[in-house]
Structure formats: structure tokens, C-alpha cells
Design a protein around this motif. Structure first.
Motif, PDB file in Angstrom:
ATOM      1  N   ARG A 153      33.184  -0.236  11.148  1.00 30.92           N
ATOM      2  CA  ARG A 153      32.117   0.758  11.124  1.00 30.92           C
ATOM      3  C   ARG A 153      32.718   2.163  10.994  1.00 30.92           C
ATOM      4  NH1 ARG A 153      29.186  -2.625   9.541  1.00 30.92           N
ATOM      5  NH2 ARG A 153      27.789  -3.903  10.787  1.00 30.92           N
TER       6      ARG A 153
ATOM      7  N   ASN B 246      26.842   2.524  10.748  1.00 28.10           N
ATOM      8  CA  ASN B 246      26.490   1.463   9.813  1.00 28.10           C
ATOM      9  C   ASN B 246      25.989   2.203   8.572  1.00 28.10           C
ATOM     10  OD1 ASN B 246      24.801  -0.381   8.282  1.00 28.10           O
ATOM     11  ND2 ASN B 246      25.014  -1.803  10.002  1.00 28.10           N
TER      12      ASN B 246
ATOM     13  N   GLU C 164      16.368  -8.795   5.900  1.00 27.89           N
ATOM     14  CA  GLU C 164      17.549  -7.916   5.771  1.00 27.89           C
ATOM     15  C   GLU C 164      18.381  -8.378   4.593  1.00 27.89           C
ATOM     16  OE1 GLU C 164      20.067  -7.398   9.199  1.00 27.89           O
ATOM     17  OE2 GLU C 164      18.336  -7.131  10.532  1.00 27.89           O
TER      18      GLU C 164
ATOM     19  N   ASN D  10      15.163 -10.571  16.945  1.00 23.57           N
ATOM     20  CA  ASN D  10      16.069 -10.487  15.800  1.00 23.57           C
ATOM     21  C   ASN D  10      17.342 -11.263  16.096  1.00 23.57           C
ATOM     22  OD1 ASN D  10      16.910  -9.217  13.148  1.00 23.57           O
ATOM     23  ND2 ASN D  10      18.614  -8.618  14.482  1.00 23.57           N
ATOM     24  N   GLU D  11      17.671 -12.149  15.191  1.00 20.47           N
ATOM     25  CA  GLU D  11      18.925 -12.885  15.212  1.00 20.47           C
ATOM     26  C   GLU D  11      19.303 -13.439  16.583  1.00 20.47           C
ATOM     27  OE1 GLU D  11      22.025 -10.856  13.106  1.00 20.47           O
ATOM     28  OE2 GLU D  11      20.902 -10.996  11.256  1.00 20.47           O
TER      29      GLU D  11
ATOM     30  N   PHE E  78      22.898   4.613  10.066  1.00 23.01           N
ATOM     31  CA  PHE E  78      22.583   4.825  11.482  1.00 23.01           C
ATOM     32  C   PHE E  78      23.819   4.649  12.334  1.00 23.01           C
ATOM     33  CE2 PHE E  78      21.765   0.389  10.433  1.00 23.01           C
ATOM     34  CZ  PHE E  78      22.374  -0.311  11.461  1.00 23.01           C
TER      35      PHE E  78
ATOM     36  N   TYR F 252      29.100 -10.070   3.861  1.00 24.10           N
ATOM     37  CA  TYR F 252      29.875 -10.692   4.944  1.00 24.10           C
ATOM     38  C   TYR F 252      30.456 -12.030   4.498  1.00 24.10           C
ATOM     39  CZ  TYR F 252      27.958  -7.151   8.056  1.00 24.10           C
ATOM     40  OH  TYR F 252      27.630  -5.962   8.637  1.00 24.10           O
TER      41      TYR F 252
ATOM     42  N   TYR G  56      23.269 -11.843   3.913  1.00 31.02           N
ATOM     43  CA  TYR G  56      24.335 -10.930   3.454  1.00 31.02           C
ATOM     44  C   TYR G  56      25.345 -11.633   2.560  1.00 31.02           C
ATOM     45  CZ  TYR G  56      22.394  -7.532   6.648  1.00 31.02           C
ATOM     46  OH  TYR G  56      21.543  -6.640   7.258  1.00 31.02           O
TER      47      TYR G  56
ATOM     48  N   ASN H  61      17.604 -12.972   7.521  1.00 34.50           N
ATOM     49  CA  ASN H  61      18.514 -11.856   7.244  1.00 34.50           C
ATOM     50  C   ASN H  61      19.694 -12.419   6.453  1.00 34.50           C
ATOM     51  OD1 ASN H  61      16.779 -10.462   8.889  1.00 34.50           O
ATOM     52  ND2 ASN H  61      18.152 -10.390  10.655  1.00 34.50           N
TER      53      ASN H  61
ATOM     54  N   TRP I 251      18.108  -3.675   4.138  1.00 31.45           N
ATOM     55  CA  TRP I 251      18.764  -3.159   5.342  1.00 31.45           C
ATOM     56  C   TRP I 251      19.693  -2.055   4.903  1.00 31.45           C
ATOM     57  CZ3 TRP I 251      17.444  -3.537  10.151  1.00 31.45           C
ATOM     58  CH2 TRP I 251      18.341  -3.132  11.153  1.00 31.45           C
TER      59      TRP I 251
ATOM     60  N   HIS J 274      15.155  -2.782  15.797  1.00 30.46           N
ATOM     61  CA  HIS J 274      15.052  -4.047  16.481  1.00 30.46           C
ATOM     62  C   HIS J 274      14.349  -3.837  17.811  1.00 30.46           C
ATOM     63  CE1 HIS J 274      17.575  -5.834  13.479  1.00 30.46           C
ATOM     64  NE2 HIS J 274      18.667  -5.213  13.832  1.00 30.46           N
TER      65      HIS J 274
ATOM     66  N   ASP K 291      23.964  -4.365  16.776  1.00 38.33           N
ATOM     67  CA  ASP K 291      24.667  -3.396  15.934  1.00 38.33           C
ATOM     68  C   ASP K 291      23.873  -2.093  15.796  1.00 38.33           C
ATOM     69  OD1 ASP K 291      26.277  -2.202  13.954  1.00 38.33           O
ATOM     70  OD2 ASP K 291      25.255  -3.258  12.337  1.00 38.33           O
TER      71      ASP K 291
ATOM     72  N   LYS L  46      24.704   1.063   5.723  1.00 37.96           N
ATOM     73  CA  LYS L  46      23.862   0.290   4.799  1.00 37.96           C
ATOM     74  C   LYS L  46      22.575   1.036   4.432  1.00 37.96           C
ATOM     75  CE  LYS L  46      25.734  -4.226   5.911  1.00 37.96           C
ATOM     76  NZ  LYS L  46      26.434  -3.874   7.190  1.00 37.96           N
TER      77      LYS L  46
HETATM   78  C1  GCB Z   1      22.291  -7.989  10.862  1.00 45.12           C
HETATM   79  C2  GCB Z   1      21.596  -7.388  12.033  1.00 45.12           C
HETATM   80  C3  GCB Z   1      21.567  -5.881  11.965  1.00 45.12           C
HETATM   81  C4  GCB Z   1      22.916  -5.348  11.516  1.00 45.12           C
HETATM   82  C5  GCB Z   1      23.207  -5.894  10.133  1.00 45.12           C
HETATM   83  C6  GCB Z   1      24.574  -5.416   9.601  1.00 45.12           C
HETATM   84  O1  GCB Z   1      22.137  -9.131  10.530  1.00 45.12           O
HETATM   85  O2  GCB Z   1      20.299  -7.891  12.206  1.00 45.12           O
HETATM   86  O3  GCB Z   1      21.226  -5.377  13.238  1.00 45.12           O
HETATM   87  O4  GCB Z   1      22.958  -3.949  11.518  1.00 45.12           O
HETATM   88  O5  GCB Z   1      23.220  -7.294  10.179  1.00 45.12           O
HETATM   89  O6  GCB Z   1      24.624  -4.408   8.922  1.00 45.12           O
HETATM   90  O7  GCB Z   1      25.562  -6.059   9.914  1.00 45.12           O
END
Ligand code: GCB
Length: 604
Positions: free
Chosen positions: A568, A573, A510, A421-422, A560, A478, A474, A472, A555, A356, A182, A575
Motif C-alpha cells: 500500500r 489503496n 468489486e 463484506n468478504e 482511500f 491479485y 480481482y 468481489n 473498486w 464497508h 483494508d 484503486k
Molecule cells: C477487497 C476488499 C476491499 C479491499 C479490496 C482491495 O476484496 O473487499 O475492502 O480494499 O479488496 O483493494 O484489495
């Protein structure tokens, strides 16, 4: 259309070499920085190789180096296919007969390089430096440097991706939401290109490891040099009222020297004390090469549930970030680097993760100087473990680990290596993949803990051998969208479960929520500044209460650019707690109050 990278297989692969010491100018070394406006042309039909553009091509337009091409030219926003760069330079006087290297800070993704028509080699992977022996190909007077860059996304690349060709377009290689990550897949020459000269008989590497014994600092240095006749190696450390030196005679290519600093001034986030390590090679009393490096004396250990710097527990407060700047894309913008550190300091952060991919050496230098603690991440984002191409992806990840450790091993700011990452690591093969990378990293650098950042609800199997757990999370975004309290409760349970399983320190690498700047609501609703501020504050409250949580990284520091897709807004993004042009949202003010208060408590 054939993917550009495949076309290079017909070339003789001389290969690039790992770059470690950052080039410097002193009495025995010189640097020629080739940054500036280069000639440029896109090559959507991939005609340049057959047409011999490596020997020079008819330029289409100028381009800035370093910078991504995507935001410099309006028709090329989504273009990731082949493009050609060239520049001319005059060989500085006195460089003939020297060891001359051509060094690239970062080219995303695949670089092929020609000097005066000779193919020097290639390098795969962005964000890490590489270099070539340039001396045999240089001419007195004018020289021509040509670079072919190509950044398409493909499953056998790291990071992987997939872009179906789009026949409706003149530029058939398009970005697509189906990237495995992302953030925007910016392409180009992203960091400075320099030519540097050293004597033929030269220091090629220094590896510094530090220890603390009470108030004494021990600094162990390994010096590597080019093969040559016997010489004397002298190392000195200077700073904070001290000056110590040791000498050894050197018949082979390496020397190991230990320096002792009584009453050492250790490096820490509160006091980022640096000493100057000066290395010299001499023969018959005459110094023929020298190199200096800042050294911070500090230790990093993991004990039980705590991450310790210099034997003291530390709590990381900070951000995941991106190198993402308007117009320059992923290119180095020194004032923006300075600004981002100032913003992090203003908010009360003491650390960040290079999410990342590795950040510029210039940015890392500032972390050392300013006392930020860095989780240094390889470019392995979005890995998947389908058998096809897995061996190639592992080989690339191994290369990235080697290049990253070679580049950043001497930096006091770097306290943790992050392998990925992930990754989609519930798949078979993932655990062994990471066991191998973990082992490689530890063999290259036994002094730093190693981890990876995971998104799984259940913690990742690689955490069985990683030194600490990075998650990470959310909840409330999410999952449980719009339900903050439910999100906080799930976070708390989830972290307790991960800790109960592994009994290692946990860093939440995150957490965050998108917020459209200027969008408000009461009560807080998703995408408003209030919702983001509430979500981040709630997470911080939960995290501060858990003794085993060694870090919290919001995060993201700034909004960005990413691929265009339905969730998006504006291809962004959102955040960031700051906008892409670095203006604070409500969450930045909240964090500032919270973290500064905690910092005062911690240091009281
Ligand atoms: C994540 C990812 C990151 C994304 C973020 C998001 O888990 O590691 O690269 O930008 O979520 O905002 O969805």
C-alpha cells in the motif's frame, strides 16, 4: 495495557436506544446541533474513568466535531485508544417538560456518554446512530456533555482486528497491518451530535412500504408513538399535483394507514420523484406533534436472473466507495458528499454500495433526492468464525442489522441490504450465522432483497438463501498479476460457474486495480493509469455481455487511506478512479465514455 473497552464493565450500563427518525424542527419539534469545536484529551493510560472525567476534565486542546481525530493531530495518526470529548451548551428556552433526546449520528467505535456527570450509557459500533433519553439529566442554563471514545481493534469486535501493544511508543495502542479489513480504522465522533425536543406525547417512528398497481401507488404507513391517551393520527401525502390524506383514531401505540395515489409519479433513478409524507397527532382538534418525511413510491424485486425496479430490469453501474476525506478522516464533510455524487453522475454511475459500513444519513438523503440506487451494507467486514467470541460477534451483527434497517427502511434509494463484506465463510458455522442474519433482516423488512459480498473463488454457501449473488473479483490483479487477457477469461468462467450453481442474478461488487496518478506505460503495466483503465474496461466488456449480471461496481470511486503495509504505497489503496482529492485518472474518463454510451442505449 488493558484494552479500554473492558474498563467500562464497571459502569452501570443504562444502554443507548436505536435511533430511527432523523430529528427535525417544525412547530412541535426543535433541534440543537452540538457540532463545533469541543474540548479533547487523549487518555493513553486509560486514567479518565477512575479519575471521574465523566463529570468533566481539564481539556488538552480543541477538536472538531464531527471528524476523526487521526488526521487532526500529527502524533495521533495511529492512536485508537481511549480519548475524551466534552462540550457545554445552554438548554434552549421552553425545553423543560419536553421529551428531549441526545442523538449521535456515528461514533467509532465504543462511546460512553455522561450528561452533567450522569452516565447515560454506551454504544458499541461505528457508522450507525444511537440516542439517549436526556430529559431527566438536563439543567436550565449550562449543561456539560462528556463522551469517552475508544476504537481499538479486537477479535471480539465487529469489524474485528488485532493490535499488539508497542512498548516503544507513548501511544501504546497502535494500528497495525493485521486489521481484518483494508481501510483506515479512523476513530472519533464522526457525524453530528444533536439534542432534540418533541412533545412528551410524540410520534416515535414511521415505517413506509410502497407498492405499484398499474398507475396507482399504494403507500402503507405504520406510525408508532409514545404511550399516551387516545389521539387522532392523520397522514397526508403531497406532491406531483396530488394530495391525499387519511385519519384514524388511535388508542394504543401504533396505527397502520394505507394511502392511495392514483396516477402516481414513481421514484426511479431517471426520475427520483419524492412525495412529502406528513404525520400529525391531535387531540380535540389540536395538533400536538408532527413529522414529515420524503417518500418515493417504488418496488424492488428479483425475478429469475434480473433485478427489477418498478417491474423493469435494472443494471447497476457504479462503485464501491469509502467515507474517507483528507483531514476529516471518516467525519461528515457535506461539500465532499455533494462532490462525490457529482463525480459519480459525471462518470455515468447510477448506484453504489456503502462499502464497508453504513454511510451518513446526510449522504443517504442525497441518494434519495438524486436517484442513486444503493446497496446498504452493515459494518460486518472481515468476519471470521472461530468459535471463541462468535456468539458476541453474532449479537453485534444482529444489533447492526436492527439499527441499519431502523435508520434506512424508508429510503427509496436503498434497494438491497448487504449483511457483510468478504466473510471468511468457508469455515463451519458461517452458513448458520448468515441464515440467522438473513432471517432477521427479512423479518424487519420483507420488501428488499438481502445479500452479502463474497471473495471466494467458489461462491459462498450463504448464497443458497441470499436473494442475489455479490462477488468481489480481482483476476488480473491479485491473481494473474499483469495478465489482463487471462484475467478476463477467468472472470468470465468464474461468473458463469457461480450463476450455474445458484441461478440468481450476479452483481460484481468489486473489481479494479491500483494506479499511481501520473504513472504511465505502454504497453500497460501494473500500477499505471493505463493498466487500471484497461483492466476496468475489459471487466466492463465481460460483464455487459452476461445477461445474468445485474450490476458492476468498480473498486473504488476514490483512492482511500488504509493501514501501512508493503503493498500500500503511502498508506493508500490506489484503486480509486479518482484520487483522494477527487481528480480523475484515465480510468474515470474511460468509464465515462463507456457507461454514458450504455445508458443512452438502455434508455433509447
Ligand atoms: C477487497 C476488499 C476491499 C479491499 C479490496 C482491495 O476484496 O473487499 O475492502 O480494499 O479488496 O483493494 O484489495
Amino acid at each position: 495495557m488493558q484494552r479500554g473497552g473492558g474498563c467500562l464493565s464497571g459502569l452501570q450500563r443504562t444502554g443507548s436506544q436505536i435511533a430511527s427518525l432523523y430529528p427535525c424542527s417544525n412547530a412541535s419539534r426543535q433541534v440543537l446541533n452540538l457540532s463545533g469545536f469541543w474540548d479533547f484529551r487523549f487518555d493513553p493510560g486509560d486514567a479518565g474513568l477512575d479519575a471521574g472525567w465523566g463529570a468533566g476534565f481539564a481539556p488538552q486542546r480543541p477538536i472538531a466535531v464531527p471528524a476523526s481525530w487521526n488526521e487532526q493531530f500529527e502524533e495521533a495518526l495511529d492512536y485508537l485508544g481511549p480519548a475524551w470529548y466534552q462540550t457545554r451548551f445552554i438548554l434552549p428556552w421552553g425545553w423543560s417538560g419536553k421529551r428531549v433526546r441526545l442523538r449521535f449520528g456515528s461514533v467509532n467505535y465504543l462511546a460512553a456518554v455522561w450528561l452533567n456527570g450522569a452516565h447515560l450509557g454506551e454504544h458499541e459500533g461505528g457508522h450507525l446512530p444511537f440516542e439517549f433519553d436526556a430529559a431527566p439529566y438536563l439543567r436550565a442554563g449550562e449543561n456539560l456533555l462528556v463522551v469517552r471514545v475508544e476504537g481499538e481493534l479486537a477479535p471480539d469486535r465487529v469489524p474485528p482486528g488485532r493490535i499488539p501493544p508497542d512498548p516503544r511508543d507513548d501511544f501504546p495502542h497502535r494500528n497495525h497491518p493485521d486489521t481484518s479489513f483494508d481501510f483506515f480504522p479512523f476513530c472519533g465522533i464522526h457525524r453530528p451530535v444533536v439534542l432534540y425536543a418533541t412533545p412528551r406525547d410524540a410520534i416515535t417512528d414511521l415505517t413506509v412500504r410502497t407498492e405499484l398497481e398499474g398507475t396507482t401507488g399504494l403507500v402503507r404507513v405504520r406510525l408508532d408513538r409514545t404511550p399516551g391517551d387516545g389521539a387522532t393520527a392523520r397522514l397526508s401525502l403531497k406532491g406531483h399535483g396530488a394530495e391525499v390524506a387519511e385519519e384514524v383514531s388511535l388508542s394504543g401505540e401504533t396505527a397502520e394507514i394505507e394511502l392511495t395515489l392514483p396516477d402516481v409519479a414513481p421514484w426511479s433513478p431517471e426520475a427520483p420523484n419524492l412525495y412529502e409524507l406528513a404525520a400529525e397527532l391531535s387531540r380535540g382538534g389540536e395538533v400536538f406533534d408532527r413529522y414529515s418525511l420524503p417518500v418515493g413510491v417504488r418496488t424492488v424485486t428479483v425475478e429469475g436472473d434480473a433485478l427489477l425496479i418498478n417491474g423493469e430490469p435494472v443494471k447497476l453501474r457504479g462503485f464501491g466507495r469509502h467515507e474517507d476525506f483528507p483531514v476529516a478522516g471518516r467525519g461528515l464533510v457535506p461539500p465532499a458528499v455533494v462532490k462525490d455524487y457529482a463525480l459519480m453522475r459525471w462518470v455515468g454511475a447510477n448506484s453504489f454500495r456503502t462499502s464497508h459500513y453504513p454511510y451518513s444519513e446526510e449522504a443517504m438523503d442525497l441518494a434519495d433526492r438524486l436517484g442513486f440506487l444503493v446497496i446498504d451494507e452493515t459494518p460486518a467486514v472481515g468476519l471470521f468464525f472461530a468459535e471463541e467470541g462468535l456468539g458476541r460477534r453474532l449479537q453485534l451483527c444482529r444489533q447492526y442489522v436492527r439499527e441499519l434497517v431502523a435508520r434506512d427502511k424508508n429510503r427509496p434509494a436503498v434497494i438491497l441490504w448487504s449483511l457483510a463484506n468478504e466473510p471468511h465463510s468457508k469455515r463451519p458455522g458461517a452458513k448458520e450465522f448468515f441464515r440467522e442474519l438473513y432471517g432477521l433482516t427479512k423479518s424487519l423488512d420483507p420488501t428488499r432483497p438481502v445479500t452479502l459480498a463474497s471473495m471466494h473463488e467458489e461462491a459462498d454457501e450463504a448464497f443458497e438463501f441470499c436473494d442475489l449473488i455479490c462477488l468481489n473479483r480481482y483476476f488480473g490483479w491479485y491473481t494473474e498479476p499483469g495478465m489482463l487477457e487471462e484475467g478476463f477469461a477467468r472472470l468470465s468462467e468464474d461468473l458463469d460457474a457461480a450463476h450455474a450453481r445458484y441461478h440468481k442474478p450476479v452483481i460484481v461488487t468489486e473489481f479494479g486495480a491500483d494506479a499511481l496518478p501520473g504513472c504511465h506505460s505502454h504497453p500497460p503495466e501494473m500500477f499505471t493509469e493505463e493498466y487500471q483503465a484497461e483492466m476496468i474496461s475489459g471487466y466492463v466488456r465481460v460483464l455487459e455481455e452476461k445477461p445474468y449480471v445485474a450490476g458492476q461496481h468498480v473498486w473504488n470511486l476514490c483512492d482511500f487511506k488504509t493501514a501501512q503495509e508493503a503493498r500500500r504505497v503511502g498508506g493508500m489503496n490506489l484503486k480509486g478512479v479518482f484520487t483522494r482529492d477527487r481528480r480523475p485518472k484515465l480510468a474515470a474518463h474511460r468509464l465515462r465514455q463507456f457507461w454514458n454510451a450504455r445508458h443512452d442505449e438502455d434508455t433509447r
